[in-house]
Motif scaffolding. Structure first.
Motif, PDB file in Angstrom:
ATOM      1  N   ALA A 228       0.820  -1.214   0.000  1.00 18.78           N
ATOM      2  CA  ALA A 228       0.000   0.000   0.000  1.00 18.78           C
ATOM      3  C   ALA A 228       0.854   1.264   0.000  1.00 18.78           C
ATOM      4  N   ARG A 229       2.118   1.157   0.389  1.00 19.44           N
ATOM      5  CA  ARG A 229       2.987   2.341   0.451  1.00 19.44           C
ATOM      6  C   ARG A 229       3.143   3.024  -0.896  1.00 19.44           C
ATOM      7  N   VAL A 230       3.005   2.281  -1.977  1.00 18.48           N
ATOM      8  CA  VAL A 230       3.187   2.890  -3.294  1.00 18.48           C
ATOM      9  C   VAL A 230       2.138   3.981  -3.548  1.00 18.48           C
ATOM     10  N   PHE A 231       1.007   3.890  -2.853  1.00 19.32           N
ATOM     11  CA  PHE A 231      -0.077   4.864  -3.029  1.00 19.32           C
ATOM     12  C   PHE A 231      -0.185   5.845  -1.864  1.00 19.32           C
ATOM     13  N   ALA A 232       0.820   5.906  -1.004  1.00 13.56           N
ATOM     14  CA  ALA A 232       0.705   6.696   0.228  1.00 13.56           C
ATOM     15  C   ALA A 232       0.318   8.149  -0.047  1.00 13.56           C
TER      16      ALA A 232
END
Length: 232
Positions: free
Chosen positions: A13-17
């Motif tokens: 999910a970090r890619v969309f933070a």
């Protein structure tokens, strides 16, 4: 309208933070768990089982492959579509062989080597020394893990050609690609743009496959335009 975002291979999910903050004023944002299932169809069905009844759908890289499958399985549930550094094409023979080689390395306990070898292709040549992007790439991959990587690579390898269905997509669609994307190149983005009626295309200068991390400001601006598109 809620937003449902699907990460790429070796992503969490970090890619969309940062993108979550951009979209939040338009609606609630959920990052799908793409670790369930051993095929693109099964992963899409698993995501749909937990998704809102209707949502705006975005997919990055592998997430785009899953998004196309969601459009096949439940097009009536998708309000709009975001395709970020992805492709509707199946693998070339060269890409398929590269996947087999990396699966074999990961199965032999050399997953960290796979992660290291994959980074140069993931960014624009000018960004290969970007420590921040390299760290994000590595940390997400290790968090996702070798087992999920192998399963997802096999699912990608067997994915169907999504091009025959592009002309049937009837929701506001934005295609975004880094101009130096070596994995899903601009030609693939342009192909999707030409085939999807009324779609928009944004090419991010100086960015590669990880445009969302290499030039987030430009990507976020394009995504904001997508979120503001009137419904058809």
């Amino acid at each position: 309208m809620p937003f449902l975002l699907i990460p790429g291979l070796n992503c969490t999910a970090r890619v969309f933070a940062g993108l979550t903050d951009v979209l939040w004023p338009f609606g609630a944002v959920t990052v799908a768990n793409h670790r369930g299932g051993d095929s693109i169809g099964a992963i899409a069905a698993d995501i749909l089982s937990a998704a809102p009844s209707r949502f705006a759908l975005g997919g990055f890289s592998m997430g785009g492959y899953i998004a196309f499958e969601i459009m096949r399985q439940a097009p009536h549930r998708v309000d709009r579509l975001l395709l970020l550094d992805t492709s509707a094409r199946p693998d070339t023979p060269e890409a398929a062989e590269n996947r087999r080689r990396r699966i074999a390395l990961a199965e032999s306990g050399k997953f960290e080597l796979v992660v290291e070898q994959s980074f140069p292709m993931a960014v624009h040549p000018d960004n290969q020394e970007r420590a921040d992007v390299r760290a994000l790439h590595r940390e997400m991959a290790l968090a996702n893990g070798a087992e999920a990587y192998i399963r997802q690579q096999r699912a990608i390898f067997a994915r169907p050609d999504a091009r025959p269905g592009l002309a049937t997509i009837a929701v506001p669609t934005m295609v975004i690609v880094g101009e130096g994307d070596l994995i899903t190149p601009p030609a693939a983005a342009e192909e999707m743009h030409r085939a999807i009626p009324g779609s928009r295309l944004a090419v991010i200068a100086g960015a590669g496959h990880m445009a969302i991390a290499e030039d987030p400001r430009s990507v976020y601006a394009a995504v904001r335009q997508w979120a503001e598109l009137p419904r058809t």
